[in-house]
Design a protein around this motif. Structure first.
Motif, PDB file in Angstrom:
ATOM      1  N   GLY A  89       0.714  -1.349   0.017  1.00 24.42           N
ATOM      2  CA  GLY A  89       0.193  -0.036   0.090  1.00 24.42           C
ATOM      3  C   GLY A  89       0.775   1.245   0.076  1.00 24.42           C
ATOM      4  N   PRO A  90       0.196   2.231   0.325  1.00 26.96           N
ATOM      5  CA  PRO A  90       0.730   3.550  -0.047  1.00 26.96           C
ATOM      6  C   PRO A  90       2.084   3.953   1.043  1.00 26.96           C
ATOM      7  N   MET A  91       1.858   3.182   2.234  1.00 28.07           N
ATOM      8  CA  MET A  91       2.806   3.756   2.968  1.00 28.07           C
ATOM      9  C   MET A  91       4.124   2.743   2.837  1.00 28.07           C
ATOM     10  N   ALA A  92       4.170   1.590   2.376  1.00 27.98           N
ATOM     11  CA  ALA A  92       5.189   0.870   1.959  1.00 27.98           C
ATOM     12  C   ALA A  92       5.925   1.800   0.781  1.00 27.98           C
ATOM     13  N   LEU A  93       4.940   2.322  -0.043  1.00 25.87           N
ATOM     14  CA  LEU A  93       5.741   2.911  -1.278  1.00 25.87           C
ATOM     15  C   LEU A  93       6.203   4.385  -0.737  1.00 25.87           C
ATOM     16  N   ILE A  94       5.830   4.930   0.125  1.00 24.56           N
ATOM     17  CA  ILE A  94       6.253   6.158   0.723  1.00 24.56           C
ATOM     18  C   ILE A  94       7.671   5.704   1.514  1.00 24.56           C
ATOM     19  N   GLY A  95       7.738   4.730   2.102  1.00 26.57           N
ATOM     20  CA  GLY A  95       8.716   4.393   2.816  1.00 26.57           C
ATOM     21  C   GLY A  95       9.988   3.941   1.941  1.00 26.57           C
ATOM     22  N   GLY A  96       9.704   3.371   1.046  1.00 26.74           N
ATOM     23  CA  GLY A  96      10.647   2.902  -0.187  1.00 26.74           C
ATOM     24  C   GLY A  96      11.313   4.276  -0.820  1.00 26.74           C
ATOM     25  N   ALA A 103      10.565   7.504  10.732  1.00 30.58           N
ATOM     26  CA  ALA A 103      10.232   7.082  12.209  1.00 30.58           C
ATOM     27  C   ALA A 103       8.662   7.023  12.047  1.00 30.58           C
ATOM     28  N   VAL A 104       7.962   8.035  11.542  1.00 30.76           N
ATOM     29  CA  VAL A 104       6.634   8.318  11.728  1.00 30.76           C
ATOM     30  C   VAL A 104       5.569   7.509  10.830  1.00 30.76           C
ATOM     31  N   LEU A 105       6.206   6.534   9.918  1.00 30.45           N
ATOM     32  CA  LEU A 105       5.554   5.774   9.043  1.00 30.45           C
ATOM     33  C   LEU A 105       4.858   4.536   9.733  1.00 30.45           C
TER      34      LEU A 105
END
Length: 169
Positions: free
Chosen positions: A34-41, A68-70
């Motif tokens: 999802g979007p958080m994994a994409l943002i984290g990458g 750290a906030v993800l």
């Protein structure tokens, strides 16, 4: 090093199910999607390019704060952002106020530093919704007041580190 350590910890801590114990083999772990994994990458690349283009100070703090906030849950991300910013402001306010009024006496500096950490640790250890404010406030206080073997002599490196932390969030 951090990724390798996390991987080893996952193997050590994760429960094992074997055929000898009567259980079925464990399926492969599901990875966050999802979007958080994409943002984290993508975030490390964005931070690195931003640093190269704009000469952002304290790139380490930007990187740590941005990752750290993800979380998988967007609501949790918003709460972490608010608490991280609140903690940064609280810890930095304590430290910067002591620096700006010119506390250069070591015993006084030590009393303010220790007292600030005591109060912020109490908030952290108290649990509840705002415990992370105490955690982040303590980190910001340490970053603000500890730059050498005593009270800071100059304020610009402190502003750079705090700016990096807030910019990352």
């Amino acid at each position: 090093t951090g990724v390798l350590t996390a991987m080893v910890a996952g193997f050590v801590v994760a429960p094992r199910v074997t055929a000898a114990s009567g259980g079925a083999p464990r399926p492969a772990p599901e990875f966050t999607s999802g979007p958080m994994a994409l943002i984290g990458g993508i975030m490390p690349l964005v931070v690195a390019f931003g640093w190269a283009l704009f000469d952002i100070p304290s790139i380490q703090q930007v990187m740590v704060s941005s990752l750290a906030v993800l979380d998988r849950d967007v609501g949790t991300v918003h709460m972490r952002i608010a608490q991280r910013l609140g903690g940064c402001v609280l810890g930095a306010a304590i430290g910067l106020s002591m620096i700006l009024i010119g506390v250069d006496d070591f015993p006084m500096w030590l009393a303010v530093f220790g007292g600030g950490l005591f109060v912020l640790s109490g908030l952290h250890q108290g649990g509840g919704r705002y415990a992370y404010v105490g955690t982040q406030g303590g980190i910001a206080l340490i970053m603000t007041m500890v730059t050498g073997r005593g009270p800071p002599a100059v304020i610009l490196p402190i502003i750079d580190r705090l700016g990096g932390m807030v910019f990352g969030v």
